[in-house]
Enzyme design. Structure first.
Site, mmCIF file in Angstrom:
data_model
loop_
_atom_site.group_PDB
_atom_site.id
_atom_site.type_symbol
_atom_site.label_atom_id
_atom_site.label_comp_id
_atom_site.label_asym_id
_atom_site.label_seq_id
_atom_site.Cartn_x
_atom_site.Cartn_y
_atom_site.Cartn_z
ATOM 1 N N ASP A 1 -30.528 -30.755 24.982
ATOM 2 C CA ASP A 1 -29.174 -32.911 24.716
ATOM 3 C C ASP A 1 -30.190 -33.910 24.738
ATOM 4 O OD1 ASP A 1 -27.004 -34.844 24.325
ATOM 5 O OD2 ASP A 1 -25.677 -33.521 26.067
ATOM 6 N N ASP B 1 -27.617 -33.632 18.416
ATOM 7 C CA ASP B 1 -28.026 -34.516 18.697
ATOM 8 C C ASP B 1 -28.051 -32.812 19.913
ATOM 9 O OD1 ASP B 1 -26.048 -35.138 19.732
ATOM 10 O OD2 ASP B 1 -26.612 -37.028 20.769
ATOM 11 N N GLU B 2 -27.138 -32.476 19.333
ATOM 12 C CA GLU B 2 -27.278 -31.205 21.208
ATOM 13 C C GLU B 2 -27.926 -29.319 19.932
ATOM 14 O OE1 GLU B 2 -23.935 -31.244 23.181
ATOM 15 O OE2 GLU B 2 -23.297 -32.896 22.679
#
Length: 406
Positions: free
Chosen positions: A10, A104-105
């Site tokens: 993350d 973004d993960e």
DNA sequence: TCTGGGGTCCTAGGACCC
DNA sequence: TCTGGGGTCCTAGGACCC
């Protein structure tokens, strides 16, 4: 049966960190990436801003009240998508089993490749090092034996850290926590559980499933499993990914509108955006949904299935207008949106009618020009006066395909 | 100078068909 | 002169996620 080893990566305050990286004068400052319009919210506040209590989703005035020196930056979507692709390249060095969960993960299943690189913690450390060295960004990594717990762990690792959760630690760690600490349990579920006298995951774990079933129906089993830290959902790669089920666009207007002509203009703009994406994915839509939000925030939708699927802008626009005509508007409009569903492969165009063929060729020409010369180079005449707000990327953006929930 | 935008999945009632 | 039942599609709304 051997346990899987799952990593959840993350990125830390992703959009804000990218901006701070590219504009050193923003380093160590309270900044937040926001949308382009007047009525926007904070998409990504920096950690310096979060220290003041500023959170994602706040309005600009709300955040300003908490943090007077906060600096707002309008999102640069292309930069974030490009950076996301760079991150994915780094992750592929460690395993092909990557699920891109959002911009973004990322979930990684390193069960079978782990022996090549050392321990799970070694891999997490190396990934963090490579992202730091190559992209000047920090991330947090959660390690566990399923996605639910890996994601839970990355949150505990934030910012800029690693956190591991082993099977024997799970009940000790989870039991005292509030239910909404797990991804998939939100505010409503938490409130319903409270009304049942369930305040933490331990109580949820020990609750009779028959009791849960009365309130949550089919989802009761899943809730019960989650409280035990059980999650069999596999890391699913891009190849395994299914096609998108819906494609839509909506926009909160800078000012509420009442005039039908103005509403129509926005519907044409939205139809154009949606259909361009349909055509880019070679999909056609069999159903159109109109979303309307009034000044007072009441929101409703109305949808209509079509006799045959299409991705022609004018066709979709016509259906949207037809739906609009069935609605007696009661207030000025704050938001307007068009969604499409019942998506099918476009297939090779089968021109039964000359008009269909003309529409296809025209759309293709427009798409090609816009592809080569920028997004809004060629557009409908009635849209030319429109001051088109810059498209803001949503954090749910993914480089391919769609997201899956259970 | 309140409250973004992109999605997935589930529920529930009614229509319609066999 | 009394009301089946299962399956599927359509539509609207809501919970949840980033």
């Amino acid at each position: 049966m051997v346990d899987r080893t799952i990593l959840h990566i993350d990125m830390d305050a992703f959009f804000a960190s990218v901006e701070q990286r590219d504009r050193p004068e923003l380093l160590n400052r309270a900044v937040a990436v926001v949308g382009a319009g007047r009525r926007t919210v904070l998409v990504s506040p920096s950690y310096e801003a979060r220290a003041f209590g500023v959170k994602t989703g706040m309005t600009k005035p709300q955040a300003r009240a908490l943090c007077p020196e906060i600096i707002y930056i309008t999102a640069h979507a292309e930069k974030y998508t490009a950076t996301c692709s760079e991150i994915i390249k780094i992750l592929y060095d460690f395993t092909p089993d990557i699920e891109v969960f959002s911009i973004d993960e990322f979930f990684l299943d390193i069960t079978t490749t782990m022996h090549l690189f050392g321990s799970a913690r070694d891999i997490a450390t190396n990934i963090r090092k490579k992202i730091k060295q190559g992209l000047s960004l920090t991330c947090s990594v959660g390690i566990s034996y399923n996605k639910l717990l890996a994601k839970f762990s990355s949150k505990r690792a934030k910012p800029d850290g690693i956190s591991m959760l082993k099977r024997e630690e799970v009940s000790a760690v989870l039991d005292e926590l509030e239910p909404d600490q797990l991804c998939g349990i939100g505010q409503k579920t938490k409130q319903t559980l409270r009304e049942m006298g369930i305040y933490n995951l331990g109580q949820l774990r020990n609750c009779k499933i028959s009791l849960l079933r009365k309130k949550f129906g089919i989802n009761a089993t899943n809730l019960h499993l989650m409280a035990k830290g059980i999650d069999e959902d596999p890391v699913s790669t891009a190849e395994e990914e299914e096609d998108a089920k819906t494609i839509g666009h909506s926009m909160t207007l800078d000012h509420d509108i009442t005039q039908v002509s103005e509403i129509q203009k926005h519907l044409l703009l939205l139809s154009d955006k949606v259909c361009r994406r349909l055509r880019a994915s070679q999909l056609s839509a069999g159903c159109v949904k109109l979303t309307i939000r009034y000044r007072d925030f009441t929101t409703f939708t109305k949808q209509k299935s079509m006799l045959s699927a299409t991705n022609d802008t004018k066709q979709i626009y016509k259906v949207a207008i037809a739906i609009l005509k069935t609605i007696r508007l009661k207030q000025p409009l704050r938001l307007i949106g068009i969604g499409t569903s019942k998506l099918t492969a476009q297939g090779s165009p089968n021109f039964l009618f000359e008009e269909t063929e003309r529409a296809y060729r025209l759309n293709k020409l427009l798409d090609d020009v816009n592809e080569r010369f920028g997004d809004e180079t060629v557009s409908f005449a009635s849209l030319l006066t429109e001051d088109n707000p810059e498209t803001v990327i949503s954090p749910a953006w993914r480089p391919y395909g769609t997201r899956r929930y259970k």
